[in-house]
Each structure stands twice: as structure tokens, then as C-alpha cells.
Enzyme design. Structure first.
Site, PDB file in Angstrom:
ATOM      1  N   HIS A  67       2.470   2.772   3.765  1.00 47.31           N
ATOM      2  CA  HIS A  67       1.278   3.020   2.957  1.00 47.31           C
ATOM      3  C   HIS A  67       0.019   2.431   3.587  1.00 47.31           C
ATOM      4  O   HIS A  67      -0.341   1.288   3.327  1.00 47.31           O
ATOM      5  CB  HIS A  67       1.528   2.379   1.584  1.00 47.31           C
ATOM      6  CG  HIS A  67       0.614   2.860   0.520  1.00 47.31           C
ATOM      7  ND1 HIS A  67       1.009   2.984  -0.784  1.00 47.31           N
ATOM      8  CD2 HIS A  67      -0.686   3.238   0.551  1.00 47.31           C
ATOM      9  CE1 HIS A  67       0.001   3.410  -1.509  1.00 47.31           C
ATOM     10  NE2 HIS A  67      -1.047   3.567  -0.714  1.00 47.31           N
ATOM     11  N   ASP A 312      -0.614  -0.891   1.498  1.00 43.67           N
ATOM     12  CA  ASP A 312      -1.760  -0.165   0.924  1.00 43.67           C
ATOM     13  C   ASP A 312      -3.055  -0.634   1.605  1.00 43.67           C
ATOM     14  O   ASP A 312      -4.095  -0.808   0.945  1.00 43.67           O
ATOM     15  CB  ASP A 312      -1.845  -0.335  -0.595  1.00 43.67           C
ATOM     16  CG  ASP A 312      -2.765   0.689  -1.252  1.00 43.67           C
ATOM     17  OD1 ASP A 312      -3.306   1.560  -0.535  1.00 43.67           O
ATOM     18  OD2 ASP A 312      -2.955   0.615  -2.470  1.00 43.67           O
TER      19      ASP A 312
HETATM   20  O1  DOR Z   1      -6.874   0.344  -4.039  1.00 49.63           O
HETATM   21  C1  DOR Z   1      -6.639   1.463  -3.606  1.00 49.63           C
HETATM   22  N1  DOR Z   1      -7.351   1.968  -2.571  1.00 49.63           N
HETATM   23  N2  DOR Z   1      -5.691   2.197  -4.184  1.00 49.63           N
HETATM   24  C2  DOR Z   1      -5.504   3.496  -3.866  1.00 49.63           C
HETATM   25  O2  DOR Z   1      -4.635   4.106  -4.432  1.00 49.63           O
HETATM   26  C3  DOR Z   1      -6.376   4.151  -2.875  1.00 49.63           C
HETATM   27  C4  DOR Z   1      -6.941   3.163  -1.937  1.00 49.63           C
HETATM   28  C5  DOR Z   1      -8.059   3.690  -1.067  1.00 49.63           C
HETATM   29  O3  DOR Z   1      -7.937   4.788  -0.532  1.00 49.63           O
HETATM   30  O4  DOR Z   1      -9.035   2.974  -0.897  1.00 49.63           O
END
Ligand code: DOR
Length: 435
Positions: A67, A312
Site C-alpha cells: 500500500h 499507506d
Molecule cells: O490517508 C490517506 N491518504 N488515506 C487514503 O486512503 C488515501 C491517502 C492518499 O492518497 O493521500
């Protein structure tokens, strides 16, 4: 074509899926992209272009991040595939799955091929493009799965958005089953989170800020588990953040349903209390939650309910991130701190941490033929070498990422990547990127 390198790794301890939890001392020789020899520590090795010192270090399969947001194409002021790949290599990752919320989004062959080829050009890790579940990630029309699968895409998600319509999600799962691809869900019922900036709880009430209730995630986890039961398709849950989500996944696994899940380091290390600072660096989606949620995520990682640690990694340029909380985009950096936070904060054997950072996510991403492999003769040389006890302080000024939005600036952590080898090439040496 790059010249093939020969590399010797001496003095380290191999820890992979096939060793016992202590690992074993051995020296390793790499040639023409593969592990050519593994010998008893201190034995003679062929001459090599590079001799790596791995004293006090663990030699493990390179990490795989399910991710990451690399922002290219479209948001190159925040990150590029090259800068994100460099951050990945410095974090010990040899493969990263690139999320599809680029501009244009990854819903066509041409965009995923571009992403993949930029990764090849950077040559720092394998960049594995994900594909969208719906065209443009708008939740209206299914993306062309067969075309994308033919372009090598194995994992499909609308990450950043959850798929709201249950009928569309059902159809997506049915196609996924027939095409043998995996759907990954960002669980968020968006009508419950409109305008939210942080976790809905006592802290948010105190601050008078609009809240993102745990229920918004849990409703979708529940719905999708039931859709998996109905369709027989597999699903992967992205960035789980609540205690009840973990419990639902545990139950689904106990019933034998084909579900997998990941947790991010920020969700198991930080709470909503961080938002008392009103610092947008702590704004993330799903939001930072409570100590009880952290305990549940850690327990989920310990007992295998949560298969993978995924970052993430969400870089945002300063002029975007440093805005008032309600306007700042959600997201934080993750690639360069994931190993250290995991080793520092999870009360788990190192080998179990490596399962969550390497071979489990490699399988979920469909790249288990070349990542997360044992350190054994004939295997592809995708390797991380790290000192599990070395302490360091996170400094946003020296990150390789193009953006600086790490929430850990100034934090002392334990566990440091020393060398990374990707496809037989030395891409990080003594903590320094080589390209
Ligand atoms: O905090 C986040 N940022 N959650 C997400 O699902 C997308 C991501 C982003 O693309 O910045």
C-alpha cells in the site's frame, strides 16, 4: 542493460520463512541476480564486486509494501515513482504496490504500463501497479479487469474511496473470482464520514471537530465479509483501524473465508490524542484511533488475523499538507520508518514481524514467486539486511521522499536498514541509496 553485480554478504544471520525463529549464521554470494551460494559463516566465498558487512545484522527477504501512493502520474510535486522507490529501498522494501489514485487513475492498460515502466527505469525496487475497481475510482462502472490483468495487474482497489454500492461490489467480486484476481477494499461508508477530520470519540468532541466514526469502517468490513461468503471470491482489507474490524476478520478467517488484512504502523503507534496539536501531519484516512484499537491491531498481528504490515505511504507536498485541518489532505509518510516502528512497538518475534513485512504481503500481491523467498541457492536476490538493535532518531529533513510529512519527526526508534539488494543489484549500501 545494467551490468550484473556480484555481492558477498558476510557476518549476518539469515532469518526467513524456512529458518527457526533464531535464524542461522551464514554468508551469502550473489551473482547474476540470484543467490548463488549460501555457506557456513566464515567460509571462503568467490571474489565479488561488493563485500557487505552484515555483522549484528539480519539477512532477510526484502520487504513488500501492499500500500503506497507514489503520486505519479499527476501529483509529482508530492512524490515521483523514482523518489518513492528510493524511500522504499531505504526502508528495506524490494517491492511496493502502487495505489491507483493517480491522475489519471490506474484504470487502463496504458497508465499501469507507465507506472510499471517508471519503476523499472528507477531500478530501486519492483513497482507493482494496482488497478482500479471502478473506472476513475468513482464507484459507478467496473474497470476493465481482463485488460488490466493481461497487463499484469493482480490487485484491484479504489483506495482513497470505498466501493459504496453493494450490488457493484458483488459484481466486482464475481468477476474477480472468475479472473483469479484480488480485490482490496478501503472500508469507509462515505455518508458517515463527510467532512470528518479525525476519529469520532471523546477527543474529537473536546476539540469540536467533525468525527469519522469507527462504524463507517466496520459496516463495510461486515458487508464485504458477507459478500465474500456469497461469492466465494477473496478480498483483502486495507489499513484496518478498529477493534471490531479486527474481530470480524478473525471470525471470518475462523470460518474459512478467503479474507486477508493489513495494518499500518501509524495505526498501531499513534492515537487520536495527537490531533490535540491541530497539526495536520496527524490527519490520515482512516483516522488515528484509541489505545483499545491499537491493542486490538497488535493482537491481530500477533495471532495472524492481520496478515501484513503496509505503510499507506501518502506523501503530500508542504503547501498542500500545511493547511488548516479541515483543508489538509489526509496521509503520512511510511516507507522509511516501517521496519523500525514495527520492531520498536510490536511485542513480536522478529521472524513474525518479517512474515508481516515480507512473505505474507508478497503472496497477497501475487508476487510470491520472486519476493519474500527464502535466502537459498537459486532464489532471486531480493534481500534486506538490517540491524535490529540499532537506534536512530527520525528526521524529516533527511527523508528520501519528496515530501516531509512524517508524524515521527524527532522520535527515537530501533531497527535500521543497512543494505538492500534488489534483483541482484546493491541499491542501498550502508544506509545510502546507490542510485
Ligand atoms: O490517508 C490517506 N491518504 N488515506 C487514503 O486512503 C488515501 C491517502 C492518499 O492518497 O493521500
Amino acid at each position: 542493460m545494467r551490468e550484473e553485480q556480484t555481492i558477498n554478504i558476510r557476518g549476518g544471520r539469515i532469518l526467513d520463512e524456512t529458518t527457526d525463529a533464531q535464524g542461522r549464521l551464514a554468508d551469502v554470494h550473489i551473482s547474476v541476480g540470484v543467490i548463488a551460494d549460501v555457506v557456513q559463516a566464515g567460509s571462503k566465498l568467490p571474489k565479488a564486486d561488493f563485500d557487505l558487512d552484515a555483522t549484528d545484522c539480519i539477512i532477510s527477504p526484502g520487504f513488500v509494501d501492499l500500500h503506497v501512493h507514489l503520486r505519479e502520474p499527476g501529483r509529482e510535486e508530492s512524490e515521483t515513482i523514482e523518489t518513492g522507490s528510493r524511500a522504499a529501498a531505504l526502508g528495506g522494501f524490494t517491492a511496493v504496490v502502487a495505489m491507483p489514485n493517480t491522475e489519471p487513475s490506474q484504470d487502463s492498460r496504458i497508465v499501469v504500463e507507465f507506472v510499471r515502466s517508471q519503476g523499472v527505469r528507477a531500478g530501486l525496487c519492483e513497482v507493482v501497479p494496482s488497478g482500479c475497481i471502478t473506472v476513475g475510482r468513482t464507484g459507478q462502472v467496473l474497470a476493465p479487469y481482463a485488460e488490466l490483468r493481461d497487463a499484469g495487474v493482480m490487485l484491484f482497489t479504489d483506495d482513497g474511496n470505498g466501493v459504496q454500492d453493494p450490488l457493484l461490489m458483488r459484481r466486482a467480486l464475481e468477476y474477480a473470482r472468475d479472473l483469479d484476481i484480488t480485490l482490496a477494499q478501503h472500508c469507509e461508508v462515505s455518508s458517515l464520514t463527510a467532512g470528518a477530520v479525525m476519529h469520532e470519540g471523546s477527543c474529537c468532541s473536546h476539540l469540536g471537530l467533525p468525527g469519522w466514526p469507527a462504524l463507517a469502517e466496520e459496516l463495510m468490513v461486515h458487508r464485504d465479509i458477507e459478500l465474500v461468503r456469497l461469492t466465494g471470491s477473496r478480498i483483502h482489507f486495507l489499513h484496518l483501524s478498529t477493534e471490531r474490524s479486527v474481530e470480524m476478520v478473525r471470525q471470518a478467517k475462523a470460518e474459512g473465508l478467503p479474507v486477508t488484512a493489513e495494518a499500518t504502523p501509524h495505526h498501531f503507534t499513534l492515537t487520536d490524542e495527537a490531533l490535540r496539536s491541530f497539526d495536520p501531519v496527524f490527519k490520515v484516512n482512516p483516522p488515528l484511533r484509541t489505545p483499545a484499537d491499537i491493542a486490538a491491531l497488535k493482537e491481530g498481528l500477533r495471532d495472524g488475523t492481520i496478515d501484513a504490515i503496509a505503510t499507506d505511504h501518502a506523501p503530500h507536498a508542504s503547501h498542500l499538507k500545511e493547511q488548516p485541518l479541515d483543508q489538509a489532505p489526509p496521509g503520512m509518510l511510511g516507507l522509511e520508518t516501517a521496519l523500525a516502528l514495527s520492531l520498536s512497538e510490536l511485542d513480536m518475534e522478529i521472524q513474525a514481524v518479517l512474515a508481516a513485512l515480507s512473505w505474507n504481503p508478497a503472496r497477497i500481491a501475487g508476487i510470491g514467486d520472486r519476493h519474500g523467498r527464502p535466502i537459498a541457492v537459486g532464489e532471486p536476490a531480493n534481500i534486506a539486511i538490517f540491524d535490529p538493535t540499532s537506534e536512530w532518531v527520525v528526521d524529516r529533513e533527511v527523508v528520501a521522499s519528496k515530501s516531509k510529512n512524517t508524524p515521527y519527526h524527532g522520535r527515537r526508534v530501533r531497527g535500521q536498514v543497512r543494505h538492500t539488494i534488489f534483483a541482484g543489484q546493491l541499491v542501498v549500501r550502508d544506509g545510502v541509496a546507490q542510485r
